[in-house]
Motif scaffolding. Structure first.
Motif, PDB file in Angstrom:
ATOM      1  N   LEU A  36       0.832  -1.206   0.000  1.00 35.66           N
ATOM      2  CA  LEU A  36       0.000   0.000   0.000  1.00 35.66           C
ATOM      3  C   LEU A  36       0.867   1.257   0.000  1.00 35.66           C
ATOM      4  O   LEU A  36       0.548   2.241  -0.692  1.00 35.66           O
ATOM      5  CB  LEU A  36      -0.926  -0.005   1.225  1.00 35.66           C
ATOM      6  CG  LEU A  36      -1.986  -1.109   1.239  1.00 35.66           C
ATOM      7  CD1 LEU A  36      -2.786  -1.067   2.541  1.00 35.66           C
ATOM      8  CD2 LEU A  36      -2.918  -0.989   0.039  1.00 35.66           C
ATOM      9  N   ALA A  37       1.959   1.223   0.772  1.00 34.87           N
ATOM     10  CA  ALA A  37       2.878   2.367   0.786  1.00 34.87           C
ATOM     11  C   ALA A  37       3.508   2.567  -0.586  1.00 34.87           C
ATOM     12  O   ALA A  37       3.669   3.697  -1.055  1.00 34.87           O
ATOM     13  CB  ALA A  37       3.962   2.151   1.847  1.00 34.87           C
ATOM     14  N   LEU A  38       3.843   1.474  -1.238  1.00 39.96           N
ATOM     15  CA  LEU A  38       4.465   1.554  -2.552  1.00 39.96           C
ATOM     16  C   LEU A  38       3.476   2.094  -3.592  1.00 39.96           C
ATOM     17  O   LEU A  38       3.849   2.872  -4.481  1.00 39.96           O
ATOM     18  CB  LEU A  38       4.974   0.183  -2.974  1.00 39.96           C
ATOM     19  CG  LEU A  38       5.898   0.134  -4.195  1.00 39.96           C
ATOM     20  CD1 LEU A  38       7.083   1.055  -4.002  1.00 39.96           C
ATOM     21  CD2 LEU A  38       6.367  -1.286  -4.444  1.00 39.96           C
ATOM     22  N   LEU A  39       2.215   1.716  -3.489  1.00 40.13           N
ATOM     23  CA  LEU A  39       1.193   2.246  -4.395  1.00 40.13           C
ATOM     24  C   LEU A  39       1.050   3.746  -4.227  1.00 40.13           C
ATOM     25  O   LEU A  39       0.907   4.491  -5.210  1.00 40.13           O
ATOM     26  CB  LEU A  39      -0.152   1.563  -4.125  1.00 40.13           C
ATOM     27  CG  LEU A  39      -0.294   0.120  -4.626  1.00 40.13           C
ATOM     28  CD1 LEU A  39      -1.612  -0.476  -4.142  1.00 40.13           C
ATOM     29  CD2 LEU A  39      -0.209   0.063  -6.143  1.00 40.13           C
ATOM     30  N   TYR A  40       1.080   4.211  -2.983  1.00 41.62           N
ATOM     31  CA  TYR A  40       0.995   5.649  -2.735  1.00 41.62           C
ATOM     32  C   TYR A  40       2.169   6.385  -3.378  1.00 41.62           C
ATOM     33  O   TYR A  40       1.995   7.434  -4.013  1.00 41.62           O
ATOM     34  CB  TYR A  40       0.973   5.924  -1.232  1.00 41.62           C
ATOM     35  CG  TYR A  40       1.053   7.393  -0.899  1.00 41.62           C
ATOM     36  CD1 TYR A  40      -0.073   8.200  -0.947  1.00 41.62           C
ATOM     37  CD2 TYR A  40       2.278   7.984  -0.563  1.00 41.62           C
ATOM     38  CE1 TYR A  40       0.002   9.554  -0.661  1.00 41.62           C
ATOM     39  CE2 TYR A  40       2.358   9.333  -0.286  1.00 41.62           C
ATOM     40  CZ  TYR A  40       1.213  10.114  -0.327  1.00 41.62           C
ATOM     41  OH  TYR A  40       1.302  11.452  -0.059  1.00 41.62           O
ATOM     42  N   ILE A  41       3.365   5.827  -3.229  1.00 43.35           N
ATOM     43  CA  ILE A  41       4.553   6.442  -3.810  1.00 43.35           C
ATOM     44  C   ILE A  41       4.441   6.479  -5.335  1.00 43.35           C
ATOM     45  O   ILE A  41       4.765   7.486  -5.977  1.00 43.35           O
ATOM     46  CB  ILE A  41       5.816   5.676  -3.387  1.00 43.35           C
ATOM     47  CG1 ILE A  41       6.090   5.896  -1.893  1.00 43.35           C
ATOM     48  CG2 ILE A  41       7.035   6.115  -4.207  1.00 43.35           C
ATOM     49  CD1 ILE A  41       7.208   5.039  -1.341  1.00 43.35           C
ATOM     50  N   ALA A  42       3.954   5.393  -5.935  1.00 40.16           N
ATOM     51  CA  ALA A  42       3.832   5.322  -7.384  1.00 40.16           C
ATOM     52  C   ALA A  42       2.892   6.402  -7.910  1.00 40.16           C
ATOM     53  O   ALA A  42       3.201   7.108  -8.880  1.00 40.16           O
ATOM     54  CB  ALA A  42       3.331   3.944  -7.801  1.00 40.16           C
ATOM     55  N   ILE A  43       1.736   6.554  -7.265  1.00 39.84           N
ATOM     56  CA  ILE A  43       0.759   7.550  -7.700  1.00 39.84           C
ATOM     57  C   ILE A  43       1.286   8.954  -7.446  1.00 39.84           C
ATOM     58  O   ILE A  43       1.102   9.864  -8.269  1.00 39.84           O
ATOM     59  CB  ILE A  43      -0.582   7.325  -6.986  1.00 39.84           C
ATOM     60  CG1 ILE A  43      -1.186   5.990  -7.427  1.00 39.84           C
ATOM     61  CG2 ILE A  43      -1.546   8.472  -7.269  1.00 39.84           C
ATOM     62  CD1 ILE A  43      -2.429   5.586  -6.653  1.00 39.84           C
ATOM     63  N   ASP A  44       1.962   9.147  -6.319  1.00 40.45           N
ATOM     64  CA  ASP A  44       2.483  10.476  -5.986  1.00 40.45           C
ATOM     65  C   ASP A  44       3.537  10.928  -7.001  1.00 40.45           C
ATOM     66  O   ASP A  44       3.671  12.125  -7.257  1.00 40.45           O
ATOM     67  CB  ASP A  44       3.094  10.457  -4.584  1.00 40.45           C
ATOM     68  CG  ASP A  44       3.527  11.835  -4.117  1.00 40.45           C
ATOM     69  OD1 ASP A  44       2.663  12.725  -4.015  1.00 40.45           O
ATOM     70  OD2 ASP A  44       4.733  12.029  -3.877  1.00 40.45           O
ATOM     71  N   LEU A  45       4.276   9.997  -7.591  1.00 37.44           N
ATOM     72  CA  LEU A  45       5.312  10.356  -8.543  1.00 37.44           C
ATOM     73  C   LEU A  45       4.743  10.845  -9.875  1.00 37.44           C
ATOM     74  O   LEU A  45       5.414  11.580 -10.600  1.00 37.44           O
ATOM     75  CB  LEU A  45       6.243   9.165  -8.792  1.00 37.44           C
ATOM     76  CG  LEU A  45       7.209   8.830  -7.660  1.00 37.44           C
ATOM     77  CD1 LEU A  45       7.911   7.513  -7.934  1.00 37.44           C
ATOM     78  CD2 LEU A  45       8.233   9.941  -7.480  1.00 37.44           C
ATOM     79  N   ILE A  97      13.037   8.281  -2.157  1.00 34.73           N
ATOM     80  CA  ILE A  97      13.930   7.184  -2.551  1.00 34.73           C
ATOM     81  C   ILE A  97      14.126   6.215  -1.391  1.00 34.73           C
ATOM     82  O   ILE A  97      14.047   4.990  -1.557  1.00 34.73           O
ATOM     83  CB  ILE A  97      15.289   7.737  -3.019  1.00 34.73           C
ATOM     84  CG1 ILE A  97      15.118   8.517  -4.333  1.00 34.73           C
ATOM     85  CG2 ILE A  97      16.315   6.614  -3.202  1.00 34.73           C
ATOM     86  CD1 ILE A  97      16.320   9.370  -4.688  1.00 34.73           C
ATOM     87  N   ALA A  98      14.388   6.768  -0.204  1.00 35.57           N
ATOM     88  CA  ALA A  98      14.660   5.921   0.960  1.00 35.57           C
ATOM     89  C   ALA A  98      13.450   5.064   1.319  1.00 35.57           C
ATOM     90  O   ALA A  98      13.562   3.857   1.559  1.00 35.57           O
ATOM     91  CB  ALA A  98      15.068   6.794   2.154  1.00 35.57           C
ATOM     92  N   ILE A  99      12.257   5.681   1.339  1.00 36.26           N
ATOM     93  CA  ILE A  99      11.043   4.946   1.704  1.00 36.26           C
ATOM     94  C   ILE A  99      10.755   3.856   0.674  1.00 36.26           C
ATOM     95  O   ILE A  99      10.459   2.711   1.021  1.00 36.26           O
ATOM     96  CB  ILE A  99       9.848   5.909   1.809  1.00 36.26           C
ATOM     97  CG1 ILE A  99      10.052   6.880   2.986  1.00 36.26           C
ATOM     98  CG2 ILE A  99       8.548   5.122   1.990  1.00 36.26           C
ATOM     99  CD1 ILE A  99       9.017   7.982   3.042  1.00 36.26           C
ATOM    100  N   ALA A 100      10.849   4.217  -0.611  1.00 37.49           N
ATOM    101  CA  ALA A 100      10.558   3.245  -1.667  1.00 37.49           C
ATOM    102  C   ALA A 100      11.537   2.080  -1.621  1.00 37.49           C
ATOM    103  O   ALA A 100      11.157   0.922  -1.817  1.00 37.49           O
ATOM    104  CB  ALA A 100      10.606   3.924  -3.039  1.00 37.49           C
ATOM    105  N   VAL A 157       5.193  -4.250  -8.861  1.00 39.17           N
ATOM    106  CA  VAL A 157       5.947  -4.758  -7.712  1.00 39.17           C
ATOM    107  C   VAL A 157       5.063  -4.815  -6.467  1.00 39.17           C
ATOM    108  O   VAL A 157       5.114  -5.766  -5.682  1.00 39.17           O
ATOM    109  CB  VAL A 157       7.190  -3.874  -7.452  1.00 39.17           C
ATOM    110  CG1 VAL A 157       7.885  -4.296  -6.155  1.00 39.17           C
ATOM    111  CG2 VAL A 157       8.162  -3.965  -8.617  1.00 39.17           C
ATOM    112  N   ALA A 158       4.222  -3.780  -6.292  1.00 41.41           N
ATOM    113  CA  ALA A 158       3.313  -3.753  -5.146  1.00 41.41           C
ATOM    114  C   ALA A 158       2.344  -4.926  -5.195  1.00 41.41           C
ATOM    115  O   ALA A 158       2.032  -5.536  -4.163  1.00 41.41           O
ATOM    116  CB  ALA A 158       2.539  -2.435  -5.121  1.00 41.41           C
ATOM    117  N   GLY A 159       1.877  -5.271  -6.398  1.00 47.70           N
ATOM    118  CA  GLY A 159       0.965  -6.402  -6.538  1.00 47.70           C
ATOM    119  C   GLY A 159       1.617  -7.713  -6.153  1.00 47.70           C
ATOM    120  O   GLY A 159       1.018  -8.538  -5.443  1.00 47.70           O
TER     121      GLY A 159
END
Length: 236
Positions: free
Chosen positions: A78-87, A111-114, A176-178
């Motif tokens: 879920l965190a990765l999905l948020y990062i993807a959309i935010d980018l 970068i660090a969080i992802a 990747v999130a999936g």
């Protein structure tokens, strides 16, 4: 730390595994740094990669214990999905107006969080090669930094010429999130490894498409708001 043939072989394997598994991380670094002023891009990529590797070393030390926690991968996905959309979401004028230092550190933070989120599987493979030889593990990851930076620089140059790569990168993060989502230990225990494996690619593709769709919808909404604002702007 003594190095014999076995240690040199393991070191080579760690570097090779990290290089192969860090392609998506290089995409994140390039995407996060793409809006920085040209003079700050190199610094942002180096700092981002350095912080990512440092966190990956720490993360590797505790991953074996954490991987047994149910729903950890679900949260990470879920965190990765948020990062993807935010980018890929449209940025307003205030966000684009953030100057130098703030922009760079926001990029480094992304970068660090992802990297932490995306490295759940990576660190297991690397730790498996290193075993209890933590010095070997750390050395292998440190040597891998230039590889990740070089990959980021290549992707960043391509993004400047082909902005569609940003969308492709966001879709990759969704994919990747999936994969991460369905491989969570709690879901595997509930539905069985065979069932989860049969749905892994499908879920990954669906989430990749969902990221692109949400990004497209946000772009449409942003464009409509800008058009409405322009219509309401008095002309002289």
């Amino acid at each position: 730390m003594e190095f014999g043939a076995t240690e040199w072989l393991a070191l080579g394997q760690i570097i090779w595994i990290n290089a192969l598994l860090s392609g998506d991380n290089a995409v994140v670094i390039a995407m996060a740094c793409r809006s920085l002023p040209p003079a700050q891009r190199r610094t942002g990529m180096i700092l981002g990669a350095g912080v990512a590797i440092g966190l990956r070393i720490i993360f590797t030390l505790i991953i074996v214990t954490l991987m047994g926690i149910p729903y950890l991968k679900v949260i990470g996905a879920l965190a990765l999905l948020y990062i993807a959309i935010d980018l890929i979401r449209p940025k307003n004028d205030d966000e684009h107006g953030v100057q130098g230092h703030d922009n760079m550190w926001r990029a480094v933070g992304t970068i660090a969080i992802a990297d932490v989120v995306m490295s759940l599987d990576n660190v297991i493979a690397i730790a498996g090669v290193a075993g209890d030889h933590w010095g070997l593990l750390i050395l292998g990851l440190v040597i891998s930094i230039p590889m990740i930076i070089a990959g980021s620089a290549i992707i960043l140059a391509a993004i400047d010429k082909f902005p569609i790569i940003v969308w492709a990168g966001a879709a990759l993060l969704g994919f990747v999130a999936g994969e991460m989502l369905v491989s969570d230990v709690a879901l595997v225990e509930r539905f069985g490894e065979a069932f989860i494996h049969s749905w892994e690619t499908t879920v990954a593709i669906v989430l990749a498409a969902a990221v692109v769709m949400v990004g497209w919808l946000l772009s449409r909404i942003s464009a409509e708001k800008r058009a409405e604002a322009e219509d309401l702007t008095p002309t002289h």
